[in-house]
Design a protein around this motif. Structure first.
Motif, PDB file in Angstrom:
ATOM      1  N   UNK A  79       0.813  -1.220   0.000  1.00  0.00           N
ATOM      2  CA  UNK A  79       0.000   0.000   0.000  1.00  0.00           C
ATOM      3  C   UNK A  79       0.845   1.269   0.000  1.00  0.00           C
ATOM      4  N   UNK A  80       2.110   1.143   0.407  1.00  0.00           N
ATOM      5  CA  UNK A  80       2.975   2.327   0.413  1.00  0.00           C
ATOM      6  C   UNK A  80       4.435   1.861   0.463  1.00  0.00           C
ATOM      7  N   UNK A  81       5.310   2.711  -0.052  1.00  0.00           N
ATOM      8  CA  UNK A  81       6.750   2.507   0.086  1.00  0.00           C
ATOM      9  C   UNK A  81       7.352   3.816   0.570  1.00  0.00           C
ATOM     10  N   UNK A 114      -4.146   3.554 -10.308  1.00  0.00           N
ATOM     11  CA  UNK A 114      -5.343   4.376 -10.526  1.00  0.00           C
ATOM     12  C   UNK A 114      -5.176   5.859 -10.207  1.00  0.00           C
ATOM     13  N   UNK A 115      -4.005   6.265  -9.654  1.00  0.00           N
ATOM     14  CA  UNK A 115      -3.871   7.638  -9.172  1.00  0.00           C
ATOM     15  C   UNK A 115      -3.198   8.531 -10.215  1.00  0.00           C
ATOM     16  N   UNK A 116      -3.493   9.857 -10.172  1.00  0.00           N
ATOM     17  CA  UNK A 116      -2.910  10.786 -11.153  1.00  0.00           C
ATOM     18  C   UNK A 116      -1.545  11.319 -10.727  1.00  0.00           C
ATOM     19  N   UNK A 117      -0.897  10.700  -9.753  1.00  0.00           N
ATOM     20  CA  UNK A 117       0.410  11.162  -9.285  1.00  0.00           C
ATOM     21  C   UNK A 117       1.383   9.993  -9.259  1.00  0.00           C
ATOM     22  N   UNK A 118       2.644  10.291  -8.986  1.00  0.00           N
ATOM     23  CA  UNK A 118       3.731   9.319  -9.128  1.00  0.00           C
ATOM     24  C   UNK A 118       3.534   8.117  -8.206  1.00  0.00           C
ATOM     25  N   UNK A 119       4.018   6.979  -8.675  1.00  0.00           N
ATOM     26  CA  UNK A 119       3.885   5.707  -7.957  1.00  0.00           C
ATOM     27  C   UNK A 119       5.136   5.472  -7.104  1.00  0.00           C
ATOM     28  N   UNK A 120       5.020   5.363  -5.779  1.00  0.00           N
ATOM     29  CA  UNK A 120       6.203   5.078  -4.957  1.00  0.00           C
ATOM     30  C   UNK A 120       6.813   3.744  -5.354  1.00  0.00           C
ATOM     31  N   UNK A 121       8.152   3.697  -5.412  1.00  0.00           N
ATOM     32  CA  UNK A 121       8.836   2.484  -5.860  1.00  0.00           C
ATOM     33  C   UNK A 121      10.243   2.463  -5.300  1.00  0.00           C
ATOM     34  N   UNK A 132       4.356   0.455  -4.948  1.00  0.00           N
ATOM     35  CA  UNK A 132       3.021   0.472  -4.355  1.00  0.00           C
ATOM     36  C   UNK A 132       2.039  -0.065  -5.386  1.00  0.00           C
ATOM     37  N   UNK A 133       1.153  -0.929  -4.958  1.00  0.00           N
ATOM     38  CA  UNK A 133       0.211  -1.566  -5.861  1.00  0.00           C
ATOM     39  C   UNK A 133       0.627  -2.950  -6.310  1.00  0.00           C
ATOM     40  N   UNK A 134       1.938  -3.279  -6.223  1.00  0.00           N
ATOM     41  CA  UNK A 134       2.363  -4.659  -6.463  1.00  0.00           C
ATOM     42  C   UNK A 134       1.903  -5.538  -5.300  1.00  0.00           C
ATOM     43  N   UNK A 135       1.977  -6.831  -5.523  1.00  0.00           N
ATOM     44  CA  UNK A 135       1.612  -7.768  -4.458  1.00  0.00           C
ATOM     45  C   UNK A 135       2.814  -8.608  -4.057  1.00  0.00           C
ATOM     46  N   UNK A 136       2.813  -9.006  -2.817  1.00  0.00           N
ATOM     47  CA  UNK A 136       3.793  -9.948  -2.279  1.00  0.00           C
ATOM     48  C   UNK A 136       3.083 -11.272  -2.055  1.00  0.00           C
ATOM     49  N   UNK A 137       3.676 -12.358  -2.553  1.00  0.00           N
ATOM     50  CA  UNK A 137       3.160 -13.701  -2.268  1.00  0.00           C
ATOM     51  C   UNK A 137       4.161 -14.394  -1.346  1.00  0.00           C
ATOM     52  N   UNK A 138       3.781 -14.549  -0.097  1.00  0.00           N
ATOM     53  CA  UNK A 138       4.617 -15.279   0.850  1.00  0.00           C
ATOM     54  C   UNK A 138       4.404 -16.771   0.634  1.00  0.00           C
ATOM     55  N   UNK A 139       5.501 -17.487   0.475  1.00  0.00           N
ATOM     56  CA  UNK A 139       5.460 -18.922   0.205  1.00  0.00           C
ATOM     57  C   UNK A 139       5.396 -19.700   1.521  1.00  0.00           C
ATOM     58  N   UNK A 140       5.157 -21.005   1.415  1.00  0.00           N
ATOM     59  CA  UNK A 140       5.177 -21.890   2.593  1.00  0.00           C
ATOM     60  C   UNK A 140       4.296 -21.340   3.713  1.00  0.00           C
ATOM     61  N   UNK A 141       3.106 -20.905   3.341  1.00  0.00           N
ATOM     62  CA  UNK A 141       2.202 -20.268   4.304  1.00  0.00           C
ATOM     63  C   UNK A 141       1.011 -21.148   4.658  1.00  0.00           C
ATOM     64  N   UNK A 142       1.088 -22.445   4.324  1.00  0.00           N
ATOM     65  CA  UNK A 142      -0.039 -23.329   4.580  1.00  0.00           C
ATOM     66  C   UNK A 142      -0.093 -23.896   5.976  1.00  0.00           C
ATOM     67  N   UNK A 143       0.932 -23.634   6.782  1.00  0.00           N
ATOM     68  CA  UNK A 143       0.973 -24.157   8.148  1.00  0.00           C
ATOM     69  C   UNK A 143       1.395 -23.060   9.112  1.00  0.00           C
ATOM     70  N   UNK A 144       0.733 -22.999  10.258  1.00  0.00           N
ATOM     71  CA  UNK A 144       1.071 -22.031  11.313  1.00  0.00           C
ATOM     72  C   UNK A 144       1.090 -20.602  10.776  1.00  0.00           C
TER      73      UNK A 144
END
Length: 393
Positions: free
Chosen positions: A281-283, A322-329, A359-371
């Protein structure tokens, strides 16, 4: 589930993404392979504390030999999906209501963790006209192997210290409400060394054999616990299961134990069937360090904080802005992945390198099926819960 499938899930989503995705087909294939490699004398139970969702339990029906539980609530979760699956009931703090519930739900084995628990179970079983099959849980005197967690070989709340086992064997023989069927020895957790785990099992065999001979016992079960680990630091360097099973076959052939050898694995079965997806959501940058703020965090996925590791992940780029201003990266730098909670401890990975993260990219955390979801403090700060999706096929 591959990365393409994760990208497909993201298509067309406008709200900040936050979800668990579980691949049930992969889970079944994985567990079938593990079970197939075990020697015939062994059985594979699933420790449902790792992930007790009904779709997970249903997917494992017929692919494991039973479920291991640690509460009456978990017993009821199992019985809600299957009325006859063998259940082993562990845990140091069983209440009278839980012991009564275990008998009512036809639990196959109750792991007894103290003299007081043994006497209470006998008293309850006799009041109900029952005889409870039990294993004595042992805290062995010596456990040379190292692992992330140690429940034995030192003073802990788990099990009965090795020196007291002979007295408990003799006591159990005098109690008409219980029937001693063997031993439960689960001393370490998340061991990554297959050869060390073989040595640990040989030590367990030594203990059980000595008690059998000394007390003229016939035992039917030796539950060697779980404790087989998942390498979060390097997911490609997994526990050498095939080599371990080959070594176990040789050990069984040499020692010829007359009982069934039972494993109760949790993390090792379900970790790699799950992904935790969360949107950036932000950087921001503070004192030369980069921070990515996530829609989510340790209230959904507490494992990295509780184990104090940097959890493995992949970046899923999303080009919609979707925003009209710069994307944090951030480009070609290290970044700390932070949750949305108002605490500096809400960190899922610290100072990890990324080629590009926006901002707007997604993180996929692996090995998240337990605990993951199941050990997290879901309602802290009252943020919305993640979507939870079970994919089959």
């Amino acid at each position: 589930m591959n990365l393409q499938a994760l990208h497909q899930y993201l298509q067309g989503r406008t709200e900040p993404v936050c979800a668990y995705l579980y691949d049930l087909a992969h889970l079944r294939r994985h567990v079938q392979g593990l079970r197939r490699s075990l020697p015939d004398q062994c059985q594979l139970f699933y420790a449902i504390k790792a992930n007790s969702d009904a779709p997970i339990l249903q997917a494992l029906l017929g692919h494991t030999d039973g479920f291991e539980v640690a509460s009456l609530g978990e017993i009821e979760r199992v019985r809600a999906v299957d009325g006859g699956m063998p259940i082993a009931f562990g845990g140091p703090g069983k209440t009278d209501a839980e012991l009564e519930g275990a008998l009512a739900h036809e639990v196959a084995l109750i792991h007894v963790e103290s003299e007081h628990q043994l006497r209470r179970l006998d008293w309850i079983a006799r009041r109900h006209g029952r005889v409870a099959d039990i294993l004595l849980r042992v805290n062995p005197e010596h456990v040379p192997q190292q692992a992330t967690l140690r429940m034995g070989g030192q003073a802990t709340q788990f099990g009965i210290e090795e020196a007291r086992i002979p007295d408990l064997i003799e006591l159990a023989r005098t109690l008409p409400g219980v029937r001693l069927r063997g031993f439960h020895i689960h001393a370490i957790s998340n061991n990554l060394d297959a050869q060390a785990h073989l040595a640990l099992l040989e030590h367990y065999f030594d203990l059980a054999e000595a008690w059998q001979q000394r007390h003229c016992l016939t035992i039917d079960w030796l539950n060697v616990g779980g404790g087989i680990g998942v390498n979060y630091a390097d997911p490609s360097a997994s526990f050498a299961w095939e080599g371990f099973c080959a070594g176990l076959s040789a050990l069984i052939a040499a020692r010829r134990p007359a009982c069934r050898i039972v494993f109760e694995c949790g993390r090792f079965l379900t970790a790699d069937c799950g992904y935790y997806l969360t949107e950036v959501t932000d950087i921001k940058t503070a004192r030369g360090r980069h921070f990515a703020i996530l829609r989510g965090g340790s209230h959904h996925f507490r494992l990295p904080v509780s184990w104090q590791h940097d959890h493995p992940f992949v970046v899923l780029p999303r080009d919609v802005w979707p925003y009209p201003f710069a994307r944090p990266a951030v480009h070609g730098a290290t970044v700390t992945l932070c949750g949305e909670l108002c605490t500096p401890k809400d960190i899922l990975a610290r100072d990890v390198p990324v080629e590009r993260l926006r901002a707007g990219d997604c993180i996929a955390f692996l090995l998240a099926g337990a605990y993951g979801w199941h050990i997290s403090h879901h309602d802290f700060l009252s943020h919305p819960h993640p979507e939870r999706v079970f994919v089959d096929g």
